[in-house]
Design a protein around this motif. Structure first.
Motif, short mmCIF file in Angstrom:
data_model
loop_
_atom_site.label_atom_id
_atom_site.label_comp_id
_atom_site.label_asym_id
_atom_site.label_seq_id
_atom_site.Cartn_x
_atom_site.Cartn_y
_atom_site.Cartn_z
N ALA A 64 -19.64 -41.96 -8.71
CA ALA A 64 -18.70 -40.76 -8.55
C ALA A 64 -18.39 -41.41 -6.99
CB ALA A 64 -19.72 -39.80 -8.15
N ALA A 65 -18.71 -42.57 -6.03
CA ALA A 65 -18.12 -42.43 -4.55
C ALA A 65 -17.19 -43.02 -5.20
CB ALA A 65 -19.06 -42.73 -3.84
N ARG A 66 -17.64 -44.23 -5.85
CA ARG A 66 -16.25 -45.52 -6.28
C ARG A 66 -14.89 -44.70 -6.90
NH1 ARG A 66 -20.01 -48.02 -9.26
NH2 ARG A 66 -21.37 -49.70 -7.06
N VAL A 179 -20.04 -46.66 5.64
CA VAL A 179 -19.50 -46.83 6.65
C VAL A 179 -18.13 -45.72 7.38
CG1 VAL A 179 -16.59 -47.40 5.50
CG2 VAL A 179 -18.26 -47.98 4.79
N SER A 180 -18.17 -44.34 6.39
CA SER A 180 -17.03 -43.56 7.70
C SER A 180 -18.45 -41.05 7.61
CB SER A 180 -15.88 -43.27 7.25
OG SER A 180 -16.14 -42.84 5.78
N ASN A 181 -17.77 -41.31 8.73
CA ASN A 181 -18.27 -39.47 8.05
C ASN A 181 -17.02 -39.08 9.52
OD1 ASN A 181 -21.08 -40.22 8.94
ND2 ASN A 181 -21.13 -39.20 7.15
N ARG A 182 -17.00 -37.71 8.74
CA ARG A 182 -15.59 -36.78 9.13
C ARG A 182 -16.00 -35.88 9.89
NH1 ARG A 182 -14.31 -35.30 3.04
NH2 ARG A 182 -15.90 -35.33 3.23
N ARG A 183 -14.92 -35.69 10.44
CA ARG A 183 -15.19 -34.50 12.22
C ARG A 183 -13.86 -32.83 11.97
NH1 ARG A 183 -19.22 -35.90 12.00
NH2 ARG A 183 -19.65 -36.45 14.51
N MET A 184 -13.90 -32.08 11.69
CA MET A 184 -12.76 -31.03 11.63
C MET A 184 -12.64 -31.13 13.42
SD MET A 184 -11.09 -30.75 9.38
CE MET A 184 -10.70 -28.83 9.55
N THR A 185 -11.18 -30.58 13.89
CA THR A 185 -10.57 -30.61 15.54
C THR A 185 -11.25 -29.20 15.39
OG1 THR A 185 -8.21 -30.96 15.37
CG2 THR A 185 -9.44 -32.92 16.07
N THR A 186 -11.67 -29.20 16.24
CA THR A 186 -11.39 -27.27 16.70
C THR A 186 -10.48 -27.12 17.58
OG1 THR A 186 -12.91 -27.95 19.05
CG2 THR A 186 -14.41 -27.10 16.29
N VAL A 202 -10.74 -35.44 11.45
CA VAL A 202 -11.14 -36.87 11.53
C VAL A 202 -11.93 -37.88 11.36
CG1 VAL A 202 -10.81 -38.47 13.63
CG2 VAL A 202 -9.86 -35.91 13.77
N VAL A 203 -11.38 -38.84 10.25
CA VAL A 203 -12.32 -40.46 9.76
C VAL A 203 -12.64 -41.15 11.15
CG1 VAL A 203 -12.39 -41.78 8.51
CG2 VAL A 203 -11.59 -40.25 7.92
N LEU A 204 -14.54 -41.41 11.36
CA LEU A 204 -15.16 -41.98 12.42
C LEU A 204 -15.38 -42.54 11.28
CD1 LEU A 204 -17.50 -39.38 13.94
CD2 LEU A 204 -15.00 -39.86 14.60
N HIS A 205 -14.87 -44.35 11.61
CA HIS A 205 -14.81 -45.29 11.25
C HIS A 205 -15.63 -46.13 11.34
CE1 HIS A 205 -14.03 -48.85 7.76
NE2 HIS A 205 -13.39 -47.70 6.71
N TRP A 206 -17.22 -46.34 10.68
CA TRP A 206 -17.54 -46.72 11.90
C TRP A 206 -18.04 -48.24 11.89
CZ3 TRP A 206 -20.07 -42.58 14.40
CH2 TRP A 206 -19.45 -42.13 14.20
N GLU A 275 -19.41 -53.93 -2.21
CA GLU A 275 -18.80 -52.89 -3.01
C GLU A 275 -17.24 -51.79 -3.06
OE1 GLU A 275 -19.48 -49.93 -4.69
OE2 GLU A 275 -21.56 -49.71 -4.35
N LEU A 276 -17.30 -51.17 -3.53
CA LEU A 276 -15.30 -50.54 -3.17
C LEU A 276 -15.21 -49.67 -2.37
CD1 LEU A 276 -14.47 -51.01 -7.44
CD2 LEU A 276 -14.22 -52.16 -5.66
N PRO A 277 -13.57 -49.34 -1.65
CA PRO A 277 -14.26 -48.48 -0.49
C PRO A 277 -14.18 -47.17 -1.70
CG PRO A 277 -12.15 -49.76 -0.61
CD PRO A 277 -13.32 -50.05 -1.67
N PRO A 278 -15.17 -46.31 -1.56
CA PRO A 278 -15.27 -46.04 0.41
C PRO A 278 -16.53 -46.22 0.84
CG PRO A 278 -15.58 -43.99 -1.09
CD PRO A 278 -14.90 -44.62 -2.15
#
Ligand code: HEM
Length: 300
Positions: A64-66, A179-186, A202-206, A275-278
């Motif tokens: 499902a993620a792919r 790979v990544s997490n997200r944040r919302m700017t306040t 904003v995506v934090l691309h570890w 693996e395929l992104p994401p």
């Protein structure tokens, strides 16, 4: 973690005991996924016969993620919630097993500050869903690195725990499958000189940050001591991974058990598949285990 160590150690030994010498196995599907499910079931007290269900769920979740299909992703998330809901119901009946999951459910007793059923499911989902997928992918990345850096296998076989932990963190920095997490700017802000408006995602691309040449120079150079302070495998700040001690223990015990069983090589019959992104890391790492060779040249 100290109480859990012998239990996880036994899981690692059992998963690896099934690996015959000289025969191709997949480090992600055959080893990482099974180790992740069994280790998690042990610390949470989940029944061993749930393993096929959890392994099938991991496959569905990755698929499902792919695809990135939100409807499929919701279905998969709901199917995981259904598994957890059944485990919680079993612990509300007579004579629940004495385990961490029951302890959590007891927090829901009328005398305690009440945790709703949905809240319990959410907590258990946070403890488990990410753990299962990321641990299996981490095992794949570690095995691939060991197989392609054979000279390090002997050093790491002899390494003490903090050295092995630092090496594993560094291997995962070089090829971070989380790979990544997200944040919302306040509010309106600026990140690295780039203006960002309020209420933006904003995506934090570890993975990318862990390979930033401005920070690490040549990102492929294995240098645990130099790079530890800037390693972002477990995130940073208020949302840094609370599961880090557990993940570190699990990956250390798995890697040690693997190196104790033998020498790891990539299979010559099939090639590793990215693996395929994401998603990151490898979806499969075909490997072969060989008996260790002593300095005198005889197999041990
Ligand atoms: C297997 C290796 C693991 C990796 C590479 C990893 C990585 C991460 C990273 C990068 C974050 C930061 C997320 C953010 O800033 O938005 C995070 C958060 C989190 N991790 Fe892990 N993790 C791992 C294992 C685990 C385990 C074993 C658990 C639980 C048993 C766990 C539970 C969590 C939770 C609950 C958060 C959210 C923390 C928050 O939002 O405040 N993780 N993890």
């Amino acid at each position: 973690m100290a109480a859990l160590a012998p239990v996880i150690d036994a899981v690692a030994a059992e998963v690896l005991a099934d690996v015959p010498y000289g025969v191709e196995v997949d480090a992600v599907g055959d080893l990482g996924a099974r180790f992740a499910v069994q280790a998690q079931s042990c610390w949470l007290g989940w029944p061993a016969d749930l393993e096929p269900t959890l392994l099938a769920w991991m496959d569905d979740n990755r698929e499902a993620a792919r695809l990135g299909d939100p409807v499929r992703m919701r279905e998969v998330a709901e199917s995981f919630d259904a598994i957890i809901t059944r485990l919680i119901s079993a612990r509300r009946g007579p004579q629940p097993p004495e385990d961490v999951t029951t302890e959590l459910v007891r927090l829901n007793a009328p005398s305690a500050a009440t945790l709703s059923g949905a809240c319990l499911v959410s907590i258990l989902r946070n403890w488990t869903g990410g753990d299962l997928g990321s641990l299996a992918l981490c095992v794949g990345a570690i095995v691939h690195w060991l197989a392609t850096h054979p000279a390090h296998q002997e050093d790491l076989r002899r390494a003490v725990d903090p050295e092995l932990d630092a090496a594993i963190d560094e291997i995962l920095r070089i090829d971070d499958p989380f790979v990544s997490n997200r944040r919302m700017t306040t509010r309106e802000t600026e990140v690295g000189g780039c203006p960002v408006r309020a209420h933006q995602q904003v995506v934090l691309h570890w993975t990318e940050a862990n390979r930033d040449p401005e920070i690490f120079g040549n990102p492929n150079v294995f240098s645990p001591e130099t790079n530890a302070a800037n390693n972002l495998v477990y995130g940073t700040g208020p949302h840094a991974c609370p599961g880090r001690p557990l993940a570190t223990l699990e990956l250390r015990l798995f890697t040690r058990a693997l190196l104790q069983r033998g020498r790891v090589e990539l299979s010559t019959l099939s090639t590793p598949v990215r693996e395929l992104p994401p998603l990151g890391g490898y979806s499969s790492v075909p490997m072969v285990l060989h008996a260790k060779t002593s300095p005198q040249g005889d197999a041990s």
